[in-house]
Design an enzyme around this catalytic site. Sequence first.
Site, PDB file in Angstrom:
ATOM      1  N   PRO A   1       0.829  -1.179   0.000  1.00  0.00           N
ATOM      2  CA  PRO A   1       0.000   0.000   0.000  1.00  0.00           C
ATOM      3  C   PRO A   1       0.878   1.250   0.000  1.00  0.00           C
ATOM      4  CG  PRO A   1      -0.415  -1.441   1.895  1.00  0.00           C
ATOM      5  CD  PRO A   1       0.555  -2.099   1.015  1.00  0.00           C
ATOM      6  N   GLU A   2       0.635   2.114  -0.916  1.00  0.00           N
ATOM      7  CA  GLU A   2       1.320   3.403  -0.960  1.00  0.00           C
ATOM      8  C   GLU A   2       0.318   4.466  -0.522  1.00  0.00           C
ATOM      9  OE1 GLU A   2       3.401   3.810  -4.739  1.00  0.00           O
ATOM     10  OE2 GLU A   2       3.537   1.631  -4.939  1.00  0.00           O
TER      11      GLU A   2
END
Length: 274
Positions: A2-3
């Site tokens: 997840p960014e």
Amino acid sequence: MPELPEVETVVTDLRPELTGRRVRDAQLGLAKMLKHPDPVTFAARIVGQRVAGMRRHGKLMAIDLEQGDGLYVHLGMTGRLTVCAPEEPVLKHTHLVLALDDGRELRYHDPRQFGRLLFGTEVELRRAGVFPRLGPDPLGGDFTFGRFAGLLGRRHRPIKAALLDQSLIAGLGNIYADESCFAARIRPTRRIQRVSVAERRALYGAIQTVLQKSIRNRGSSVDDYRDGFGAPGNHQGYLLVYGRAGAPCVQCSGPLKKVRLAGRGTVYCPRCQR
DNA sequence: ACCTACCTGGCC
DNA sequence: GGCCAGGTAGGT
């Protein structure tokens, strides 16, 4: 992981669910996920507290508690933070379960165990040396063009390496670093010193529009990412270079190229990106 | 400014 | 069996 867009989605999902809830119980399954403090102190301090709010800086989430401390969660590569009913089956690799006063549970799940949990005040965590050094958040009000151009400076390293450096800019990871470089038509391997002011301006704008578009689609679920309710995002089908090595460039139809840069798979269009 | 380690799981 | 994967810290 997840960014930034995926973390933003989790935070906007969970904020209304968690705010005002009281923590009734804390079960830490894998102690090494908690970098500070020790598990006994953690449980003693968090149980009984009410959630004051939730926020994020870059990829780091904070669940703020009424006493001024908070639970910081970094999802690493494969972390998931979800709220669910207690009767939902507990997935293998669930490392933390917080029981809430509305009968539901907040669960942290992370097969690769690259994520991290921190508890305390920011000052306390900094003193303990476990709070990450983070540059400005690219969607924050203090992310001005002057600041961006300045933090890049005139170094020798490839531009993508700088975009991935969380101490410079907090929130880009491998997907959105590649996507931002493509949107700005800059080859990710280019040395920073060779990136002109006009190109920095383009990159500055590209980073923000790339992230905002993904947030509008609730993030990209390439593999493990899930939102605050366990559902995948919708942006993965809209990525223009990431995961498309060998496929035609959406601009020029030429094949996208994949190289290894800063230890990461990197995809770009050799014709459109110079 | 690199490089490796930290983990599990999926794919070839 | 080997390689790859959205990340980061720690060491060279």
